[in-house]
Every structure is written in C-alpha cells, then in structure tokens.
Design a protein around this motif. Structure first.
Motif, short mmCIF file in Angstrom:
data_model
loop_
_atom_site.label_atom_id
_atom_site.label_comp_id
_atom_site.label_asym_id
_atom_site.label_seq_id
_atom_site.Cartn_x
_atom_site.Cartn_y
_atom_site.Cartn_z
N HIS A 89 0.83 -1.21 0.00
CA HIS A 89 0.00 0.00 0.00
C HIS A 89 0.87 1.26 0.00
CE1 HIS A 89 -3.98 1.83 0.56
NE2 HIS A 89 -3.33 2.77 1.24
N LYS A 90 1.91 1.27 0.82
CA LYS A 90 2.81 2.42 0.86
C LYS A 90 3.50 2.62 -0.48
CE LYS A 90 3.96 1.85 5.78
NZ LYS A 90 5.04 1.52 6.74
N LEU A 91 3.95 1.53 -1.09
CA LEU A 91 4.63 1.64 -2.37
C LEU A 91 3.68 2.03 -3.49
CD1 LEU A 91 7.12 -1.37 -2.25
CD2 LEU A 91 7.50 1.02 -1.63
N PHE A 92 2.41 1.60 -3.40
CA PHE A 92 1.39 2.00 -4.37
C PHE A 92 1.24 3.53 -4.33
CE2 PHE A 92 -3.01 0.39 -6.01
CZ PHE A 92 -2.83 1.10 -7.19
N VAL A 93 1.12 4.06 -3.12
CA VAL A 93 1.02 5.52 -2.96
C VAL A 93 2.25 6.21 -3.55
CG1 VAL A 93 0.95 7.39 -1.27
CG2 VAL A 93 -0.50 5.38 -0.95
N ASP A 94 3.42 5.68 -3.23
CA ASP A 94 4.67 6.25 -3.73
C ASP A 94 4.72 6.28 -5.25
OD1 ASP A 94 7.77 6.84 -3.41
OD2 ASP A 94 7.59 5.13 -4.78
N ARG A 95 4.34 5.18 -5.89
CA ARG A 95 4.38 5.11 -7.35
C ARG A 95 3.39 6.09 -7.98
NH1 ARG A 95 8.24 2.31 -4.96
NH2 ARG A 95 9.05 0.56 -6.18
N LEU A 96 2.24 6.26 -7.37
CA LEU A 96 1.28 7.21 -7.92
C LEU A 96 1.78 8.64 -7.77
CD1 LEU A 96 -2.12 5.62 -6.79
CD2 LEU A 96 -1.07 5.59 -9.07
N HIS A 97 2.44 8.95 -6.65
CA HIS A 97 3.04 10.28 -6.51
C HIS A 97 4.05 10.53 -7.62
CE1 HIS A 97 1.22 11.89 -2.97
NE2 HIS A 97 1.73 11.00 -2.11
N ARG A 98 4.86 9.53 -7.96
CA ARG A 98 5.85 9.69 -9.03
C ARG A 98 5.17 9.98 -10.37
NH1 ARG A 98 10.95 6.41 -7.62
NH2 ARG A 98 10.54 5.57 -5.53
N ALA A 99 4.16 9.17 -10.69
CA ALA A 99 3.51 9.29 -11.99
C ALA A 99 2.68 10.57 -12.12
CB ALA A 99 2.63 8.08 -12.25
N PHE A 100 2.04 10.98 -11.02
CA PHE A 100 1.15 12.14 -11.06
C PHE A 100 1.85 13.45 -10.70
CE2 PHE A 100 -2.43 9.00 -9.86
CZ PHE A 100 -2.64 8.69 -11.20
N SER A 101 3.16 13.38 -10.38
CA SER A 101 3.91 14.58 -9.97
C SER A 101 3.27 15.24 -8.76
CB SER A 101 4.01 15.58 -11.13
OG SER A 101 4.69 15.02 -12.22
N THR A 102 2.94 14.42 -7.75
CA THR A 102 2.37 14.92 -6.50
C THR A 102 3.28 14.50 -5.35
OG1 THR A 102 0.97 12.93 -6.36
CG2 THR A 102 0.00 14.89 -7.35
N GLY A 103 2.90 14.89 -4.12
CA GLY A 103 3.72 14.56 -2.97
C GLY A 103 5.12 15.13 -3.11
N LYS A 104 6.13 14.35 -2.75
CA LYS A 104 7.50 14.83 -2.83
C LYS A 104 7.99 14.94 -4.27
CE LYS A 104 10.04 10.44 -2.45
NZ LYS A 104 11.05 9.70 -1.66
N HIS A 105 7.20 14.45 -5.22
CA HIS A 105 7.56 14.56 -6.63
C HIS A 105 6.77 15.67 -7.33
CE1 HIS A 105 10.06 10.96 -6.63
NE2 HIS A 105 9.13 10.38 -5.91
N SER A 106 6.16 16.55 -6.55
CA SER A 106 5.40 17.65 -7.16
C SER A 106 6.34 18.65 -7.82
CB SER A 106 4.55 18.35 -6.09
OG SER A 106 5.37 18.94 -5.11
#
Length: 278
Positions: A51-68
């Motif tokens: 679940h944590k890694l799923f969230v992380d991968r979506l942040h990467r793809a969507f340019s959100t979170g620490k990847h914004s």
C-alpha cells in the motif's frame, strides 16, 4: 451513458487507468521481492508495504507529494529522482501524465487523487473477497465514501431493510455530497490485493456501496487487470477472477518527461500505509 462508462472513459483518456495498473504492478513486484517469511513478514506486512509503495508510485507518476513540480515546464528535469528506487527500466514503463492533470485530494488522511470529475482513494482487501468487502467494518472514511449515495439511474436488484436505514447514514451521505459538490467530483475506490503463494493480484476501480446487513459491496466495479480500459465489466461481477499473470503486460511509454522533485508544495506527505483508521 452510465456513471461507470463516464468514469472509465474520462480516466482512460487521461492515462489514470494505465497509471493505476503500472503503479500496482511496480508496488507489488518490489513488495514480493522483499517478502521473506523467515524474517517474520506476514500478510499484514505485505498489505502495508504494498500500500505504501502504491502511494509512492502514484506520486511519481502524477507529480504529486515529494515529486510535485511548480509547473509543467519544470517537469523537464530530474527524471533520476523519479526513477530512484524503481527496478531497472521500470520508470520507462510509467505512463506519461502531464503535471496538474491529476492532483492530490486525500480524505481524512486516506490517500487520494482527483482527475476532473473523479476522486479516487486506495484501499486493500482480502484476496477473492472484493464483492464482499464489509464497508461498515472499515474506517469511518471508507464508510463515508460508501455512503455517498446511488449513481443516477441505479436500481438495486437485491434491496435490503438497511438501504434507507438511519438518520446518521443520511447525514453522512449529505456531508460527502456537499464536499464532493465543492470538489465537483465523485469519490471512487481503487481496491487492491494479492494471493501470496500464487503471486496473483487483483485491482479494481469502482463505486463502493455501504452494504449494511450484507449484500454487494459495489454499485459498479471495473477490473483493471482483466478488462480492456474503457470497457465496463459484465453484471454480475465474478467473485474471484481467473488466474492471470499479475506483474506483467504494462506497455512502455514512448515519450518521457523529466521531473524535478519539490518539497514545498504544501501537500501532506504520507508516512504510513492504509489501515482501518483512514
């Protein structure tokens, strides 16, 4: 056109469906590579880690979170930050989503994103039990989402005495309707699971239904691993999917953007996986 068709067409055309499939495959691939029952890992560890890694991968793809990023233009730099920690070449399979197409939209700290008229939250479930997810036993947030009301034109083929049960349920429905009205969005659920021994995954997108007293857990759901994007699944939905490879079949994206990580976006950073408190 039904709500299901609207949602699938919108989220397919924006690349969200492909991204959900990629992110789930990446998250579970890494989770199962690290899984070692001899060290004490169990089903709880698998579910929480994936679940944590799923969230992380979506942040990467969507340019959100620490990847914004500050703007689409700034996404041309920093691909190494997006690719860090992924399997070799895995970032090349990540669907190309322009920054700002999908934005962070959590609900009571439950991880969520919004794309146009649709917000989606993540949840895990027991493998093979997707049609019987007991939403009344889930977190208040998941209960709230399942209480948001029927899709337009939906008729319950198996009505129960609980359908119009209590004032508290009506109040929950009204509260979420008001919140979604402000967002101009409908909240959907992305449900994921794995069978550890066979390494078979399940991944669904759908509209959850508060199944007090039992009954179906969904108004509608779409199998993101078995069906072609944009094609509604037939009704009734099978309880268990046919075995299928769970960690392959994601096509490479022909063009890549380079992204620059940003810590100043003001978005909440997640430090824990999903649990029944969310």
């Amino acid at each position: 056109m039904s709500e299901q068709q609207d949602a699938l067409e919108d989220l397919e055309s924006s690349g969200v469906l492909a991204t959900l499939a990629w992110a789930s495959a990446s998250a579970y691939r890494r989770t199962m590579e690290d899984y070692d029952p001899e060290t004490g890992h169990d089903q709880g560890w698998v579910g929480s880690t994936a679940h944590k890694l799923f969230v992380d991968r979506l942040h990467r793809a969507f340019s959100t979170g620490k990847h914004s990023v500050d703007s689409p233009e700034s996404a041309s730099a920093g691909l190494d930050l997006v690719a860090a920690g992924l399997a070799p070449g895995e970032h090349r399979k990540m669907p190309l989503i322009a920054p700002g197409t999908v934005v962070w939209s959590d609900l009571n700290q439950s991880p969520g994103w919004r794309c146009g008229d649709w917000r989606f939250l993540l949840t895990s479930f027991v493998f093979g039990e997707s049609n019987r997810i007991p939403w009344p036993q889930k977190s208040p947030t998941k209960q709230r989402v399942a209480s948001q009301g029927k899709p337009a034109g939906w008729l319950d083929p198996h009505p129960t005495l609980w359908e119009d049960e209590a004032e508290s349920v009506a109040a929950t429905i009204q509260a979420l309707r008001e919140e979604n009205a402000e967002l101009n969005a409908t909240t959907l659920i992305v449900a994921h699971s794995i069978e550890r021994e066979l390494n078979i995954r399940e991944l669904y997108l759908g509209r959850s239904r508060l199944n007090r007293g039992g009954g179906d857990a969904w108004y509608w759901k779409h199998d993101l691993l078995a069906a072609e994007p944009g094609t509604p699944t037939s009704v009734p939905i099978p309880t268990s999917p046919d075995p299928r490879p769970g960690l392959s079949g994601i096509q490479d994206a022909p063009v890549r953007l380079r992204r620059q990580s940003s810590e100043g976006s003001g978005e909440r950073r997640l430090t824990s996986g999903e649990n029944d408190k969310q």
